[in-house]
Design an enzyme around this catalytic site. Structure first.
Site, PDB file in Angstrom:
ATOM      1  N   LYS A  51       0.856  -1.198   0.000  1.00  0.00           N
ATOM      2  CA  LYS A  51       0.000   0.000   0.000  1.00  0.00           C
ATOM      3  C   LYS A  51       0.885   1.238   0.000  1.00  0.00           C
ATOM      4  O   LYS A  51       1.884   1.300   0.738  1.00  0.00           O
ATOM      5  CB  LYS A  51      -0.921  -0.030   1.226  1.00  0.00           C
ATOM      6  CG  LYS A  51      -1.989   1.052   1.251  1.00  0.00           C
ATOM      7  CD  LYS A  51      -2.963   0.835   2.413  1.00  0.00           C
ATOM      8  CE  LYS A  51      -4.041   1.898   2.477  1.00  0.00           C
ATOM      9  NZ  LYS A  51      -4.990   1.684   3.588  1.00  0.00           N
ATOM     10  N   SER A  61     -10.007   1.636   2.480  1.00  0.00           N
ATOM     11  CA  SER A  61      -9.109   2.449   1.689  1.00  0.00           C
ATOM     12  C   SER A  61      -8.003   1.655   1.003  1.00  0.00           C
ATOM     13  O   SER A  61      -7.361   2.172   0.098  1.00  0.00           O
ATOM     14  CB  SER A  61      -8.471   3.516   2.571  1.00  0.00           C
ATOM     15  OG  SER A  61      -7.616   2.908   3.541  1.00  0.00           O
ATOM     16  N   SER A  74     -10.261  -0.782   6.688  1.00  0.00           N
ATOM     17  CA  SER A  74      -9.680  -0.640   5.351  1.00  0.00           C
ATOM     18  C   SER A  74      -8.954  -1.854   4.807  1.00  0.00           C
ATOM     19  O   SER A  74      -8.555  -1.855   3.643  1.00  0.00           O
ATOM     20  CB  SER A  74      -8.721   0.541   5.325  1.00  0.00           C
ATOM     21  OG  SER A  74      -9.466   1.708   5.169  1.00  0.00           O
TER      22      SER A  74
END
Ligand code: GLN
Length: 478
Positions: A79, A154, A178
């Site tokens: 990420k 997210s 997330s």
């Protein structure tokens, strides 16, 4: 099935049997990215030099017949809110668009030590704020199972890369869901460990008392193995737990005969789609058939989680994001006439709408006139949530619920209504407030073929029980 669609466990076997080399596995992964990522948007940038350097080391080890760490050679997406030295680390924000990281996050150091090739930096909602991955400053992420649907946020890029075969595993961060939400929407497994189990050093902070890094994978075993790679004490993170991680793989495949499973009835009521409910009830039958004892659990305080979260998370974010001032790093406006104007303009130009909304909310909640009414109250309520979990875990070993009341929704359908978007996380936020481990694993599909995720939560530090439960569900569903 082509090798890139297989699990990490299967890919490892192929590597050890010399059916494929780590470099070839990477080649195939990048081919898939070239073919599909323009549409999916899972990656902000690729880190090919880094990945190939590691893959070559793996191949040398295999050639020499040396021991290979468990996840060595398995292509991983990181990420883009985690620092990888020399890579762009943007948090999908314009304010960090040109920021090149000068150091490695602790999870990255561990990946490198374990020879895990990092394929690239995965797209996310700006500063991890969102539930649909429509808040990235650069591009949205699309769900690989249906390009008109969101992948969840997210960590949407991390989930989509695995679901779209653009990586075998990935790392995400979870502040209010997330990791679990995108895992649920994309039909893969995602795991948020106990708060403090995985070092946050080098993770760009959103809400420090809630943030936790965790793995995504195509099966529970992959997630358990990657968790073992990244977990453990780190002196660089003052909230890191100095406790043994234990041998998760040893207990993963044990049976769950006699395990006490609580069904959170409050999360199975109104607002839950019929198909979601059906798949969840079916997975509870699977648990029963494996000898688990099922019990209904009422948790009436959970309905306040979203309210509590949006005060605490925004308060912490407003403080954490104060560091982006145009002075030390990140975007700086040109032509400002004085220092204050430079701060204001740099931030106004650099942050997106959702981030600004959160900074304003958080600053308001922390302001002297409102601190007691909002921030302090929310902290007290957070304590009550934790107590409700403590009580539940006196009765049961794990708790289950839908990860989300719905399956993946259409792109654009919720982003004009922030409150509707915030409600997506009704089932997940409580685990962050309580600091407990929680996972989402696929247990069925809706009529449109979109996956349903089962959330499993356990008491703090009980990752072994949680992962064992998930493994049994997965085996039973197949
Ligand atoms: N969707 C939640 C939010 O927007 C949670 C995000 C997260 O876990 N990073 O804040």
């Amino acid at each position: 099935m082509t090798i890139i669609k297989k699990t990490a466990v299967e890919q490892r076997k192929a590597l050890l049997n010399k059916e494929i080399s780590a470099v070839e596995l990477l080649d195939l992964t990048y081919e898939q990215i070239d073919k599909n990522d323009e549409q999916i948007g899972a990656y902000n940038s690729l880190t090919k030099d880094e990945a190939y350097e590691t893959a070559k080391k793996v191949d040398e080890k295999i050639a020499k017949g040396e021991d290979l760490p468990l996840m060595a050679g398995i292509p991983l997406a990181l990420k883009d809110n985690m620092n990888l030295k020399g890579s762009y680390t943007t948090a999908s924000s314009k304010i960090l668009e040109n920021f090149v990281s000068p150091y490695d996050a602790t999870v990255v150091t561990k990946l490198k030590e374990n020879l895990v090739p990092i394929v690239g930096k995965a797209n996310l909602d700006e500063f991890a704020m969102g539930s649909s991955n429509e808040n990235s400053a650069f591009k949205i992420v699309r769900n690989p199972l249906n390009l008109n649907k969101v992948p969840g946020g997210s960590s949407g890029g991390s989930a989509a890369s695995v679901a779209g075969f653009e990586a075998t595993v990935s790392l995400g961060s979870d502040t209010g869901g997330s990791i679990r939400l995108p895992a649920s929407f994309c039909g893969i497994t995602g795991f948020k460990p106990t708060y403090g189990r995985v070092s946050r050093y080098g993770l760009i902070a959103f809400a420090s008392s809630l943030d936790q890094i965790g793995p995504f994978g195509r099966c529970v075993e992959d997630v358990a193995n990657l968790y073992e790679v990244i977990a453990g004490y780190d002196k660089h993170d003052s909230t890191s737990l100095n406790m043994p991680v234990g041998d998760i793989s040893a207990s993963l495949k044990q049976d769950i005969n006699g395990l006490k499973v609580g069904v959170i009835t409050d999360l199975l009521q109104e607002g839950v789609e019929e198909d979601v409910k059906k798949a969840i009830l079916n997975s509870i039958e699977v648990l029963k058939s494996k000898g688990a004892i099922i019990k209904d659990i009422k948790m009436p305080t959970l309905k306040y989680s979203i309210g509590i979260y949006y005060i605490l998370a925004t308060a912490e974010a407003s403080s954490n994001l104060a560091r982006f001032d145009g002075v030390r790093y990140g975007h700086r406006t040109t032509g400002a006439k004085n220092l204050l104007e430079m701060y204001n303009k740099s931030r106004a130009e650099g942050f997106g709408d959702e981030v600004k909304r959160r900074i304003m909310l958080g600053t308001y909640a922390l302001s002297s006139g409102y601190y007691d009414a909002y921030y302090k109250k929310a902290q007290q309520m957070r304590r009550l949530i934790k107590e409700e979990f403590d009580k539940a875990f006196k009765d049961v070993d794990v708790l289950v619920s839908p990860t989300c009341p719905t399956t993946a929704f259409d792109i654009g359908s919720r982003n004009s209504d922030p409150l509707a978007m915030y409600l997506t996380d009704i089932g997940t936020i409580c685990a962050n407030l309580a600091g407990i481990p929680a996972l989402s694993t696929p247990v069925g599909f809706d009529k449109e073929g979109m996956p349903v995720g089962l959330q499993i939560m356990a008491d703090v530090l009980k990752e072994d029980i949680l992962l064992k439960t998930a493994y049994n569900v997965e085996q039973g569903i197949k």
